[in-house]
Design an enzyme around this catalytic site. Structure first.
Site, PDB file in Angstrom:
ATOM      1  N   SER A  53      78.779  97.392  92.485  1.00 31.26           N
ATOM      2  CA  SER A  53      78.787  98.823  91.894  1.00 31.26           C
ATOM      3  C   SER A  53      78.820  98.663  90.486  1.00 31.26           C
ATOM      4  CB  SER A  53      79.692  99.925  91.751  1.00 31.26           C
ATOM      5  OG  SER A  53      79.932  99.822  93.802  1.00 31.26           O
ATOM      6  N   HIS A  54      78.077  97.738  89.951  1.00 32.73           N
ATOM      7  CA  HIS A  54      77.926  97.616  88.210  1.00 32.73           C
ATOM      8  C   HIS A  54      76.855  96.893  88.118  1.00 32.73           C
ATOM      9  CE1 HIS A  54      79.894  93.851  88.522  1.00 32.73           C
ATOM     10  NE2 HIS A  54      80.584  93.926  89.244  1.00 32.73           N
ATOM     11  N   ALA A  55      76.203  96.908  86.690  1.00 30.11           N
ATOM     12  CA  ALA A  55      75.638  96.137  86.609  1.00 30.11           C
ATOM     13  C   ALA A  55      75.779  95.308  85.092  1.00 30.11           C
ATOM     14  CB  ALA A  55      74.258  96.854  86.128  1.00 30.11           C
ATOM     15  N   ARG A 100      74.157  96.549  90.651  1.00 31.63           N
ATOM     16  CA  ARG A 100      74.187  95.869  92.304  1.00 31.63           C
ATOM     17  C   ARG A 100      75.547  96.395  93.445  1.00 31.63           C
ATOM     18  NH1 ARG A 100      77.718  91.807  92.267  1.00 31.63           N
ATOM     19  NH2 ARG A 100      78.117  90.612  90.986  1.00 31.63           N
TER      20      ARG A 100
END
Ligand code: TYD
Length: 138
Positions: A53-55, A100
């Site tokens: 839960s980040h990029a 993602r």
């Protein structure tokens, strides 16, 4: 040889079958289209937990389910795609600037991640709003 794709791509890894068992490998630049600077792995994930839960602004990665299975969801700011990884001889290439999330880990699953950068917290984008803006989608 894979040449720096800009889209997420499944990467078939060599699989050497032998009566003594199977062996697979990943090396740059043939299977990893970037210099490999780091690997890390995710395991012992309790049922129902999410990872990611980040990029990343600059990091490219290949994610492999070395054991068990899990789902990888990638969002480029406009379109979301998902893959269920469950083979130790198939990797998922994740370009930079992809939001993602990894989820639905099976019991005893093991996710291996091969990355193009050394760890740098400043490379993370942890807000989806910021991600969409930086991706030019906001
Ligand atoms: P993080 O990347 O946020 O985990 P996930 O995306 O799987 O939820 O990392 C969790 C913690 O681990 C965070 O405190 C940073 C640390 N970490 C490192 O020190 N080195 C690394 O290479 C990685 C990937 C994480």
């Amino acid at each position: 040889m894979t040449l720096y794709p800009t889209e997420p791509t499944l990467v078939p890894l060599p699989r050497i079958d032998d009566p003594r068992g199977a062996l697979s490998f990943l090396q740059a630049p043939h299977q990893a289209p970037f210099p490999i600077r780091r690997t890390y792995w995710i395991y012992d994930v309790p049922g129902g937990e999410l990872r990611g839960s980040h990029a990343f602004q600059n990091t490219e990665e290949i994610i492999i389910a070395l054991s068990g299975s899990f789902e990888v969801i990638l969002h480029n700011g406009t379109v979301e795609q998902s893959w269920r990884l469950n083979r130790s001889y198939v990797g998922l290439y994740v370009p930079r600037m992809m939001w993602r999330t990894l989820k639905d880990f099976s019991t005893n699953s093991l996710a291996l991640i091969v990355a193009s950068t050394h760890y740098d917290e400043n490379d993370y984008i942890r807000s989806f709003t910021d991600f969409r803006r930086l991706a030019g989608c906001a």
